[in-house]
Design an enzyme around this catalytic site. Structure first.
Site, mmCIF file in Angstrom:
data_model
loop_
_atom_site.group_PDB
_atom_site.id
_atom_site.type_symbol
_atom_site.label_atom_id
_atom_site.label_comp_id
_atom_site.label_asym_id
_atom_site.label_seq_id
_atom_site.Cartn_x
_atom_site.Cartn_y
_atom_site.Cartn_z
ATOM 1 N N HIS A 1 8.694 -10.241 -3.276
ATOM 2 C CA HIS A 1 8.980 -8.868 -3.695
ATOM 3 C C HIS A 1 9.941 -8.090 -2.788
ATOM 4 C CE1 HIS A 1 5.235 -9.208 -6.151
ATOM 5 N NE2 HIS A 1 4.705 -9.742 -5.081
ATOM 6 N N ASP A 2 9.544 -7.942 -1.524
ATOM 7 C CA ASP A 2 10.130 -6.873 -0.700
ATOM 8 C C ASP A 2 11.641 -6.974 -0.432
ATOM 9 O OD1 ASP A 2 7.655 -5.732 -0.689
ATOM 10 O OD2 ASP A 2 7.096 -6.433 1.306
ATOM 11 N N ASP B 1 4.810 -3.546 5.968
ATOM 12 C CA ASP B 1 3.473 -3.997 6.370
ATOM 13 C C ASP B 1 3.429 -5.534 6.409
ATOM 14 O OD1 ASP B 1 3.744 -4.253 3.587
ATOM 15 O OD2 ASP B 1 1.643 -3.761 3.177
ATOM 16 N N THR C 1 8.471 -0.800 1.994
ATOM 17 C CA THR C 1 7.990 -2.006 1.302
ATOM 18 C C THR C 1 6.482 -2.176 1.505
ATOM 19 O OG1 THR C 1 8.485 -3.456 3.183
ATOM 20 C CG2 THR C 1 10.227 -3.167 1.541
ATOM 21 N N GLU D 1 0.195 -1.441 -9.090
ATOM 22 C CA GLU D 1 0.698 -2.395 -8.092
ATOM 23 C C GLU D 1 0.106 -2.019 -6.729
ATOM 24 O OE1 GLU D 1 3.016 -3.510 -4.788
ATOM 25 O OE2 GLU D 1 2.984 -1.462 -5.570
ATOM 26 N N PHE D 2 -0.062 -3.010 -5.848
ATOM 27 C CA PHE D 2 -0.774 -2.828 -4.575
ATOM 28 C C PHE D 2 -0.256 -1.643 -3.728
ATOM 29 C CE2 PHE D 2 -1.120 -3.848 -0.004
ATOM 30 C CZ PHE D 2 -2.506 -3.841 0.130
ATOM 31 N N ASN D 3 1.056 -1.606 -3.455
ATOM 32 C CA ASN D 3 1.582 -0.585 -2.527
ATOM 33 C C ASN D 3 1.295 0.834 -3.014
ATOM 34 O OD1 ASN D 3 2.626 -2.536 -0.844
ATOM 35 N ND2 ASN D 3 4.697 -2.414 -1.693
ATOM 36 N N ASN E 1 -0.775 -5.452 -10.273
ATOM 37 C CA ASN E 1 -1.344 -6.646 -9.631
ATOM 38 C C ASN E 1 -2.611 -6.319 -8.835
ATOM 39 O OD1 ASN E 1 -0.182 -5.406 -7.408
ATOM 40 N ND2 ASN E 1 1.231 -7.071 -6.925
ATOM 41 N N ASP F 1 6.404 -11.363 2.390
ATOM 42 C CA ASP F 1 7.665 -10.920 1.787
ATOM 43 C C ASP F 1 8.308 -9.802 2.606
ATOM 44 O OD1 ASP F 1 5.371 -9.550 0.875
ATOM 45 O OD2 ASP F 1 6.428 -8.753 -0.849
ATOM 46 N N ASP F 2 7.500 -9.025 3.328
ATOM 47 C CA ASP F 2 8.077 -8.038 4.260
ATOM 48 C C ASP F 2 8.883 -8.762 5.344
ATOM 49 O OD1 ASP F 2 6.340 -5.294 3.736
ATOM 50 O OD2 ASP F 2 5.147 -7.084 3.451
ATOM 51 N N ASN G 1 -0.968 -4.655 3.873
ATOM 52 C CA ASN G 1 -1.385 -6.051 3.698
ATOM 53 C C ASN G 1 -2.500 -6.421 4.673
ATOM 54 O OD1 ASN G 1 0.315 -6.735 1.581
ATOM 55 N ND2 ASN G 1 2.039 -7.095 2.959
HETATM 56 C C1 BDR Z 1 3.574 -5.744 -2.566
HETATM 57 O O1 BDR Z 1 2.269 -5.808 -1.994
HETATM 58 C C2 BDR Z 1 2.290 -6.524 -0.806
HETATM 59 O O2 BDR Z 1 1.231 -7.442 -0.788
HETATM 60 C C3 BDR Z 1 3.635 -7.193 -0.697
HETATM 61 O O3 BDR Z 1 4.056 -7.249 0.649
HETATM 62 C C4 BDR Z 1 4.524 -6.307 -1.529
HETATM 63 O O4 BDR Z 1 5.060 -5.258 -0.763
HETATM 64 C C5 BDR Z 1 3.566 -6.477 -3.890
HETATM 65 O O5 BDR Z 1 2.647 -5.890 -4.755
HETATM 66 CA CA CA Z 2 4.942 -5.267 1.656
#
Ligand code: BDR
Ligand code: CA
Length: 310
Positions: free
Chosen positions: A239-240, A9, A124, A164-166, A158, A13-14, A38
């Site tokens: 991250h990714d 997405d 990711t 975590e977001f994903n 986060n 970082d992707d 994202n």
């Molecule tokens: C993940 O969430 C997205 O914002 C970043 O691309 C990463 O995949 C980190 O929590």
């Molecule tokens: Ca991502």
């Protein structure tokens, strides 16, 4: 040579994950699939095409995937990735068209058309596309070589204190993906918070002085500012690409075998990846948790990738 599909997405970082997957000679990037996360599906798909343009990546097809999570309303990460999902750098106009096929069908067809145990899926973003692929064609479960995903964590969240977001934005999809009988490695925040773009990283990339290096410096500068303002990081965690680095050289990421499940019902903990580190490890455990990153080897891979693109 690892044959992979990158399900992403983009996202700052992707974009770095795309760079590493495309440029590194040990990775055979069969396709890029997009998923809302994202930013909206239209934005992240446009961004994937724009990054492909920067990388001169015209021989890797890009497929648009799910516009929303399985059951919840879409949530985007605008405060970290900005309005476009990839703020900070000037995005070129893509010359490549998006493929007509849906991302989920590309994933299924690729896994079914290749020899069993040869295709690795690298999500990711949220796990919506992968969960839909499992539901549409469960035969992929025994054919996929492994899943190496960025998401989750065992020590912190986060998007919430523990999620975590994903994972948090589509926990039902994550629940499906984590509960299949395939090898799965969770590259979560415990690991990716070690992948910091420190000052010397900025300096090393900046010193390359190429079009590609300045694109990534611009992206990472925005990312740094966003992470400082929102999560008080001095250096942003990239991250990714840790998933790709692990596939290129498993010595870069230390993993531990442990059962993992996804919380769906907690009033405070929805989307938490619950990792069971108790001993003994059950015999049928097929999940692994990333715990330690070799920071300098990781960034060396990124530098090499930028140099290869030129
Ligand atoms: C993940 O969430 C997205 O914002 C970043 O691309 C990463 O995949 C980190 O929590
Ligand atoms: Ca991502």
């Amino acid at each position: 040579m690892e044959k992979i599909i990158l399900d992403c997405d983009p996202g700052h970082d992707d974009a770095v994950a795309m760079l590493l997957a495309y440029a590194n000679p040990n990775i055979d990037l069969l396709g890029v699939t997009t998923v809302a996360g994202n930013q909206t599906i239209e934005k992240v798909t446009h961004n994937a095409l724009a990054v492909a343009e920067i990388l001169n990546m015209y021989n890797v097809p890009i497929f648009k995937g799910s516009p929303q999570p399985l059951v919840r309303e879409i949530e985007v990460s605008e405060e970290i990735h900005g309005e476009s999902g990839l703020e900070g750098a000037e995005l070129p106009i893509p010359s490549q068209d998006i493929q007509e096929k849906h991302a989920v069908d590309f994933i299924i067809e690729t896994v079914m058309a290749n020899e069993p145990n040869t295709i690795t899926l690298v999500p990711t973003g949220s796990l919506t596309n992968i969960a839909l692929a499992v539901k549409k064609e469960p035969k992929i479960i025994e054919r996929v070589k492994e899943i190496v995903l960025m998401g989750g964590g065992f020590n912190t969240g986060n998007w919430s204190p523990v999620a975590e977001f994903n994972i948090a934005v589509d926990p039902e999809a994550a629940h499906i993906v984590f509960n299949q009988e395939w090898e799965l490695t969770m590259v979560g925040l415990d690991l990716t918070h070690q992948a910091l773009a420190t000052d010397d990283v900025f300096e090393n990339i900046n010193n390359m002085g190429t079009k590609t290096s300045s694109f990534f410096v611009d992206l990472l500068k925005f990312f740094q500012k966003a992470y400082k303002e929102n999560q008080d990081f001095v250096s942003p965690p990239v991250h990714d690409p840790c998933t790709i680095a692990y596939l290129i050289d498993p010595t870069i990421v230390t993993t531990k075998k442990a059962p993992i499940d996804i919380e769906l019902n907690g009033s405070l903990t929805v989307g938490m990846t619950v990792v069971d580190f108790r001993q003994p490890i059950p015999e049928d455990c097929n999940t692994h948790v990333a715990v330690k990153l070799d920071h300098s080897k990781f960034w060396d891979l990124i530098y090499d990738a930028i140099k290869i693109i030129g």
